[in-house]
Design a protein around this motif. Structure first.
Motif, PDB file in Angstrom:
ATOM      1  N   UNK A  36       0.869  -1.168   0.000  1.00  0.00           N
ATOM      2  CA  UNK A  36       0.000   0.000   0.000  1.00  0.00           C
ATOM      3  C   UNK A  36       0.909   1.222   0.000  1.00  0.00           C
ATOM      4  N   UNK A  37       0.678   2.133  -0.931  1.00  0.00           N
ATOM      5  CA  UNK A  37       1.507   3.331  -1.006  1.00  0.00           C
ATOM      6  C   UNK A  37       0.698   4.461  -1.617  1.00  0.00           C
ATOM      7  N   UNK A  40      -2.715   3.772  -2.887  1.00  0.00           N
ATOM      8  CA  UNK A  40      -2.833   2.808  -3.979  1.00  0.00           C
ATOM      9  C   UNK A  40      -2.529   1.394  -3.481  1.00  0.00           C
ATOM     10  N   UNK A  41      -3.081   0.410  -4.202  1.00  0.00           N
ATOM     11  CA  UNK A  41      -2.757  -0.990  -3.952  1.00  0.00           C
ATOM     12  C   UNK A  41      -1.851  -1.449  -5.081  1.00  0.00           C
ATOM     13  N   UNK A  42      -0.609  -1.816  -4.727  1.00  0.00           N
ATOM     14  CA  UNK A  42       0.407  -2.143  -5.722  1.00  0.00           C
ATOM     15  C   UNK A  42       0.877  -3.580  -5.544  1.00  0.00           C
ATOM     16  N   UNK A  43       1.298  -4.178  -6.649  1.00  0.00           N
ATOM     17  CA  UNK A  43       1.888  -5.520  -6.623  1.00  0.00           C
ATOM     18  C   UNK A  43       3.229  -5.453  -7.345  1.00  0.00           C
ATOM     19  N   UNK A  44       4.305  -5.735  -6.620  1.00  0.00           N
ATOM     20  CA  UNK A  44       5.647  -5.707  -7.189  1.00  0.00           C
ATOM     21  C   UNK A  44       6.057  -7.122  -7.588  1.00  0.00           C
ATOM     22  N   UNK A  82       6.134   3.932 -10.923  1.00  0.00           N
ATOM     23  CA  UNK A  82       6.390   2.882  -9.930  1.00  0.00           C
ATOM     24  C   UNK A  82       7.482   3.310  -8.973  1.00  0.00           C
ATOM     25  N   UNK A  83       8.571   3.905  -9.516  1.00  0.00           N
ATOM     26  CA  UNK A  83       9.670   4.346  -8.642  1.00  0.00           C
ATOM     27  C   UNK A  83       9.206   5.427  -7.683  1.00  0.00           C
ATOM     28  N   UNK A  84       8.329   6.298  -8.152  1.00  0.00           N
ATOM     29  CA  UNK A  84       7.846   7.382  -7.298  1.00  0.00           C
ATOM     30  C   UNK A  84       6.996   6.847  -6.146  1.00  0.00           C
ATOM     31  N   UNK A 104       2.472  -3.479 -10.583  1.00  0.00           N
ATOM     32  CA  UNK A 104       1.081  -3.391 -11.030  1.00  0.00           C
ATOM     33  C   UNK A 104       0.287  -2.550 -10.043  1.00  0.00           C
ATOM     34  N   UNK A 105      -0.749  -1.909 -10.553  1.00  0.00           N
ATOM     35  CA  UNK A 105      -1.696  -1.201  -9.693  1.00  0.00           C
ATOM     36  C   UNK A 105      -3.054  -1.886  -9.824  1.00  0.00           C
ATOM     37  N   UNK A 106      -3.637  -2.224  -8.663  1.00  0.00           N
ATOM     38  CA  UNK A 106      -4.938  -2.889  -8.627  1.00  0.00           C
ATOM     39  C   UNK A 106      -6.027  -1.909  -8.208  1.00  0.00           C
ATOM     40  N   UNK A 107      -7.237  -2.203  -8.640  1.00  0.00           N
ATOM     41  CA  UNK A 107      -8.361  -1.466  -8.087  1.00  0.00           C
ATOM     42  C   UNK A 107      -8.466  -1.762  -6.591  1.00  0.00           C
ATOM     43  N   UNK A 108      -8.969  -0.808  -5.842  1.00  0.00           N
ATOM     44  CA  UNK A 108      -9.125  -1.006  -4.407  1.00  0.00           C
ATOM     45  C   UNK A 108     -10.505  -1.596  -4.133  1.00  0.00           C
ATOM     46  N   UNK A 109     -10.530  -2.715  -3.423  1.00  0.00           N
ATOM     47  CA  UNK A 109     -11.786  -3.329  -3.017  1.00  0.00           C
ATOM     48  C   UNK A 109     -12.375  -2.480  -1.892  1.00  0.00           C
ATOM     49  N   UNK A 110     -13.674  -2.165  -1.938  1.00  0.00           N
ATOM     50  CA  UNK A 110     -14.245  -1.221  -0.963  1.00  0.00           C
ATOM     51  C   UNK A 110     -14.076  -1.633   0.490  1.00  0.00           C
TER      52      UNK A 110
END
Length: 498
Positions: A36-37, A40-44, A82-84, A104-110
């Motif tokens: 989480x950053x 956003x929800x990210x997957x590296x 991504x680096x930012x 990757x950036x995912x949609x956020x589940x409510x």
């Protein structure tokens, strides 16, 4: 792949800061770390996982699943972005930040929920989606390396697959790696209800990895061995596990390849499991709570006044992104709240009530109300590794508005929770500066008298309206109140302190 919005308008995780933070539930797959950053929800991804992702994104089946809402929205970020977002040399004092091949950036589940908070029909629909996705992936040369119920979440009454990192290219002759997980966290809980009439929630809550084949085999003996799915997926599965206990996974896969196991056989197995899961059903036994809205004793004037008060509380200030309806029962006020809020979580302790509500919401294709099975006196704790792999219910809340209608007396009198603790609990589920809409049932109300009749005389001397109002004043300002025409129930709208 174009992903509309990605849910960026949804509520950020409670307590999330702008810096990168590892999702505690993702540590088991180091090639697919979720962070989480910046809201956003990210997957590296490492090099191998990035190559799998790009093949997946270029396939014909995956974009269709995303477009249909069956897999969460996902896009690859440009390297600069991504680096930012992951601009940190260290994560909480741990090892230096790795150089990821892709982010990757995912949609956020409510709202994140856990399988032991779902009703029977919810778990079955989640299982069917999991199997549908696998059945769609196999002809395209992909499989999923996991089969866990935790790979799914909800948009209201719609299940959605969230573990994009689980997709991997299929190696010919290999079985589905997620089969055991699927049985333990999805199929076996469904068999408990369908063949034994048992609620699965306590079993899944007790063990994060689900129900073992040995446990199911001990329960499903005698004629129950002939029940649908039991011989193949319980007893045979248990025998195979025992027979291969001393062999490596690689040895078992090699044996299957040598025996001529094919993709077509894998696909036939998945289709057979789909057929089985569709046949399974369990209607929890009717309880007092199923008909509570009809039997709770409100007059027509009381109901109308209560609806007006709740509607005014939801519309008279900034729109709520998240409403938490505690003791939601048949979801009447949850659905009312959904007209004036982005998302509503409807909490009820009775699995039969939640199952009925879910089926109603599903029929209406309601995407903004999520029903959950949860006892407020014993809410979901943190679970898994170090107690944080699965976040507690309290850690996942932080609602803009908390509805607690016809609830306080059940907690304070019915469950012997001291009134100060009840108010502290309700206020604690709201975000700082949030709203609490709460109903106090007076001691002389017929429902309160019914509960008191089962208690020792004089056991609740502090269950009084003046005490309750003083407690509310301690958590914020009472902006509005309404005494219902019956004269034995009062509603309050409270703005909570920051």
């Amino acid at each position: 792949m174009v992903i509309p919005d990605l849910g960026r308008a949804s509520r950020p995780a409670v307590g999330a800061d702008a810096g990168p933070r590892v999702e505690p539930g993702s540590f088991r797959d180091p090639a697919n770390q979720v962070f989480h950053a910046g809201g956003e929800v990210l997957r590296a991804l490492d090099e191998t996982a990035a190559a799998h992702w790009r093949a997946l994104a270029g396939s014909t089946f995956f974009p269709s699943l995303v477009a249909a809402g069956k897999v969460c929205g996902t896009e690859e970020l440009p390297p600069g972005a991504a680096r930012q977002l992951l601009a940190a040399d260290r994560l909480g004092g741990a090892e230096p930040w790795p150089a990821w091949a892709a982010v990757l950036r995912h949609e956020r589940i409510p709202f994140v929920s856990h399988p032991y908070e779902w009703s029977y029909a919810m778990l079955r629909d989640a299982a069917l989606l999991h199997l549908e996705i696998l059945r769609t992936a196999l002809p395209a040369g992909f499989t999923t390396k996991d089969g866990s119920a935790y790979n799914l979440q909800w948009r209201g009454s719609q299940p959605v697959f969230i573990d994009v990192g689980s997709f991997t290219p299929l190696r010919e002759g290999e079985p589905w790696a997620g089969y055991r997980q699927f049985c333990q966290t999805l199929l076996y809980p469904l068999l408990l209800g369908a063949h034994l009439g048992l609620d699965f929630q306590p079993w899944l809550r007790a063990r994060i990895d689900g129900i073992e084949a040995d446990q199911m085999s001990a329960l499903l003996r005698g004629l129950r061995r002939l029940s649908p799915g039991v011989l193949t997926h319980v007893h045979l599965h248990r025998s195979v596990q025992r027979r291969n206990a001393d062999r490596s996974t690689a040895d078992v896969r090699a044996q299957l390849r040598d025996a001529g196991y094919t993709r077509q056989m894998a696909l036939a197995t998945v289709r057979g499991m789909e057929k089985l899961v569709r046949r399974l059903d369990h209607r929890p036994a009717a309880s007092h709570w199923v008909d509570y809205q009809r039997t709770c004793g409100y007059s027509g004037a009381d109901r109308a006044g209560k609806e007006r008060f709740v509607t005014a509380a939801l519309t008279g200030a900034q729109r709520s992104r998240l409403v938490l309806d505690l003791g939601a029962n048949d979801g009447h006020y949850s659905r009312l709240a959904a007209r004036h809020a982005d998302y509503v979580v409807a909490v009820e302790q009775d699995p039969a009530v939640v199952d009925r509500l879910y089926r109603t919401l599903r029929a209406a294709e309601e995407r903004r109300v999520l029903p959950l099975v949860l006892d407020l006196v014993d809410p979901s704790p943190g679970g898994g590794w170090r107690g944080v792999e699965r976040a507690s219910f309290a850690a996942r809340t932080g609602a803009d508005t908390v509805l607690a209608l016809a609830l306080v007396h059940h907690l304070a009198i019915g469950r012997n929770v001291p009134l100060p603790e009840v108010v502290a609990c309700l206020a604690g589920y709201a975000a700082p500066g949030g709203r609490l809409v709460v109903e106090f049932v007076h001691p002389d109300d017929p429902m309160a008298l019914r509960l008191l009749a089962n208690k020792p005389e004089g056991i609740f001397p502090d269950y009084r309206r003046d005490t309750f109002e003083a407690l509310l004043d301690g958590y914020g300002s009472v902006d509005d109140r309404l005494e219902l025409p019956s004269g034995t129930r009062t509603l309050y709208r409270v703005t909570l302190g920051g």
